[in-house]
Design a protein around this motif. Structure first.
Motif, PDB file in Angstrom:
ATOM      1  N   HIS A  21      46.599  41.789  52.082  1.00  0.00           N
ATOM      2  CA  HIS A  21      46.541  40.305  52.379  1.00  0.00           C
ATOM      3  C   HIS A  21      47.250  39.803  51.507  1.00  0.00           C
ATOM      4  O   HIS A  21      48.173  40.478  51.141  1.00  0.00           O
ATOM      5  CB  HIS A  21      45.583  40.064  51.467  1.00  0.00           C
ATOM      6  CG  HIS A  21      43.974  40.565  51.689  1.00  0.00           C
ATOM      7  ND1 HIS A  21      42.830  40.509  53.729  1.00  0.00           N
ATOM      8  CD2 HIS A  21      42.850  41.174  52.046  1.00  0.00           C
ATOM      9  CE1 HIS A  21      43.068  41.527  53.407  1.00  0.00           C
ATOM     10  NE2 HIS A  21      41.663  42.138  53.114  1.00  0.00           N
ATOM     11  N   ALA A  58      42.545  33.803  59.001  1.00  0.00           N
ATOM     12  CA  ALA A  58      43.499  32.928  58.258  1.00  0.00           C
ATOM     13  C   ALA A  58      42.807  31.385  57.491  1.00  0.00           C
ATOM     14  O   ALA A  58      42.033  31.138  58.387  1.00  0.00           O
ATOM     15  CB  ALA A  58      45.212  32.755  59.324  1.00  0.00           C
ATOM     16  N   HIS A  71      52.459  34.962  47.430  1.00  0.00           N
ATOM     17  CA  HIS A  71      52.139  33.720  47.999  1.00  0.00           C
ATOM     18  C   HIS A  71      53.684  33.931  49.424  1.00  0.00           C
ATOM     19  O   HIS A  71      54.640  35.149  48.468  1.00  0.00           O
ATOM     20  CB  HIS A  71      52.980  33.036  47.506  1.00  0.00           C
ATOM     21  CG  HIS A  71      51.188  32.121  47.440  1.00  0.00           C
ATOM     22  ND1 HIS A  71      51.226  30.999  46.601  1.00  0.00           N
ATOM     23  CD2 HIS A  71      49.995  33.026  47.569  1.00  0.00           C
ATOM     24  CE1 HIS A  71      49.663  31.182  46.139  1.00  0.00           C
ATOM     25  NE2 HIS A  71      48.756  31.837  46.534  1.00  0.00           N
ATOM     26  N   GLY A  95      48.846  42.288  48.270  1.00  0.00           N
ATOM     27  CA  GLY A  95      48.126  42.151  47.376  1.00  0.00           C
ATOM     28  C   GLY A  95      47.520  39.735  46.571  1.00  0.00           C
ATOM     29  O   GLY A  95      47.299  39.965  45.626  1.00  0.00           O
ATOM     30  N   GLY A  96      47.510  39.226  48.199  1.00  0.00           N
ATOM     31  CA  GLY A  96      47.388  38.094  47.997  1.00  0.00           C
ATOM     32  C   GLY A  96      48.364  37.154  47.720  1.00  0.00           C
ATOM     33  O   GLY A  96      48.254  35.839  47.606  1.00  0.00           O
TER      34      GLY A  96
END
Lengths: 229, 300
Positions: free
Chosen positions: A58, A97, A41, A38-39
């Motif tokens: 992602h 990216a 970090h 889910g993106g």
């Protein structure tokens, strides 16, 4: 789908901190899969064993940063600072990216099948980066060592203030940065490019590429330039 | 660091979902700016009404009933004046030109700051956790055409509702900014010399005032933003919305993040990909980062 004895971490259930902690305790030869990234970090940073990690989706900033050993495959796109300061091993992004991919990385192989944002390979120090698509502006800025292969086009100021990194570009650079020049493709360059393309699973021919590198005019301070400072 | 999330619906069938889609996006950018937030939404019937102007106030000096009565006395030809307070913000709607309504509000509520104006947009702001503010505004259930939200991590001026974005300084024009301008004081002096008034010391307001001035002078949205790019120095991702359009511009170095996702049904802009993950059809959306210094626009 899946591998025998695969460990699965669902980021809808676990935190990124729990994931990274588990990966740091993993043993050589293990297979790991991360679902629902889910993106997020900092996914899969600092891996230091010969493990194989697949991320189903992602990721956000700094994915696979400081990567030391093993492989990380991202079945999606990655945000800013992908594989920042990776040291060795392999990181493969199937999508695109964002900016600063492979920044300051010392070694290993970073493969991006899609495109990258700005500053790909900024200050790279020995990593090999293979990009299937285009790279953004200021890529390989102050690049010091390693190889950057670009199968698409490059944005403005490619290789600005470059040291000893070798850049192989199939498409066009919108402009070259200060002290970056085209250089002849000799046999040894065709040979190393063929190895890099094969390692990245690419089908391009080395003969389609041109080589860029440092003119080495900025290495030393020249007193006649002092008025510029 | 700040967070931006904007959404324009191309497919009218999605309009009932504007609020829920924006709410999902906002929740993902809270980490980028937990101090305060602002949300501007367009053509939301709960906030704006056809044939009426709506002005958003901060720090309304009186109760909704008192303010409504004072405005009705000030604007005898306007008919009923609707006043609703949601958290820090108060929405005032009446069937008069926006300029007349803003002037009447200056007369009856001189201490209240006008943070939004137009016939399509409602601009909601507050200090505190953006998710709580979205709850206060009832964001998740609204129906509309487009919206932009901003979560602020204040670096340049104080944490106040008035320092929150979006800046709406002309009818239906909203600007949100992630970054900082370095020559805003010089530009502000120039605009003040032309008679333009400012509400805050915020650098982003200068960009909003500048763009409003350019659009008033006849620039279209693309040309206005190109002029802004040539005039302003600094780091920025800007998202601008108008009654019928949405635009994105990053500074020529592209220091500040932005990601765009587009399908046939919607276009979304955010600081990070994770703000986009819950949008319907994101799996097959065209996802890209805007090029440095290039203006992107979408119009209904």
């Amino acid at each position: 789908m899946g591998v025998l004895n695969e460990e699965v971490v669902d980021l809808h259930v676990s935190t990124v901190r729990e994931l990274n902690s588990a990966l740091h305790k993993a043993h050589d030869g293990e297979h790991w899969r991360v679902t629902n990234p889910g993106g997020a970090h900092n996914v899969a940073v600092g891996i230091d064993s010969e493990i194989d990690v697949v991320i189903d989706g992602h990721v956000g900033y700094f994915a696979a940063g400081m990567h030391q050993k093993g492989t990380v495959t991202i079945e999606g796109s990655a945000g800013t600072g992908l594989a920042e300061n990776m040291m060795s091993g392999r990181v493969h992004v199937k999508g695109n990216a964002s900016q600063s991919a492979g920044a300051t990385a010392h070694g290993g192989l970073l493969v991006i099948d899609g495109t990258t944002g700005a500053r790909c390979g900024i200050s790279m120090k020995g990593v090999d980066i293979v990009v299937g698509g285009n790279v953004g502006h200021m890529s390989a800025f102050m690049a010091q060592a390693g190889r950057l292969v670009i199968c698409g086009d490059a944005g403005d100021s490619l290789g600005d203030s470059i040291y000893e990194t070798r850049i192989y570009l199939k498409g066009q650079a919108r402009s070259l940065g200060s002290d970056c020049i085209e250089k002849p493709m000799r046999e040894e360059h065709l040979a190393e490019l063929a190895e890099l393309l094969a390692a990245a699973g690419r089908t391009e021919s080395p003969s389609e590429f041109r080589r860029y590198g440092s003119a080495r005019t900025l290495y030393h301070f020249h007193s006649e330039n002092s008025s510029a400072y | 660091m700040c967070g931006i999330a904007a959404l324009q619906l191309k497919d009218p069938a999605l309009r009932p979902q504007l609020g829920s889609m924006m709410h999902a996006m906002l929740c993902e950018i809270v980490d980028r700016g937990p101090d305060s937030a602002g949300i501007a939404v367009y053509d939301v019937e709960r906030f704006v009404h056809a044939g009426q102007s709506t002005v958003t106030l901060l720090d309304s000096p009186s109760s909704d009933e008192e303010l409504s009565a004072a405005l009705a006395a000030e604007l005898p030809s306007a008919g009923a004046v609707e006043v609703r307070t949601l958290g820090d913000t108060t929405l005032v709607s009446a069937a008069v030109d926006t300029a007349i309504l803003t002037a009447a509000l200056r007369a009856v509520a001189p201490g209240a700051r006008q943070i939004g104006r137009g016939t399509h947009v409602a601009n909601l702001k507050g200090v505190g956790n953006p998710v709580d503010l979205a709850e206060t505004f009832g964001l998740a259930s609204v129906s509309g055409t487009q919206g932009v939200s901003h979560t602020r991590m204040a670096t340049e001026s104080a944490v106040t509702a008035s320092g929150s974005h979006p800046f709406t300084v002309d009818d239906d024009l909203c600007l949100v900014h992630n970054g900082s301008f370095s020559n805003h004081a010089t530009i502000r002096r120039g605009l003040r010399a032309q008679g333009i008034e400012f509400d805050s010391e915020n650098d982003s307001e200068v960009a909003a005032r500048y763009l409003a001035m350019r659009l008033r002078e006849g620039d279209d949205l693309t040309t206005g933003l190109e002029n802004l790019r040539e005039t302003f120095d600094g780091f920025y991702t800007l998202v601008v919305t108008t009654a019928d359009g949405l635009a994105v511009l990053r500074d020529p170095i592209a220091c500040k993040p932005a990601i765009i996702a587009e399908t046939d049904q919607w276009v979304a802009v955010a600081s990070e990909y994770r703000a986009l993950v819950d949008l319907p059809g994101i799996e097959t959306a065209n996802i890209f980062e805007p090029e440095p210094g290039e203006v992107y626009t979408w119009e209904f």
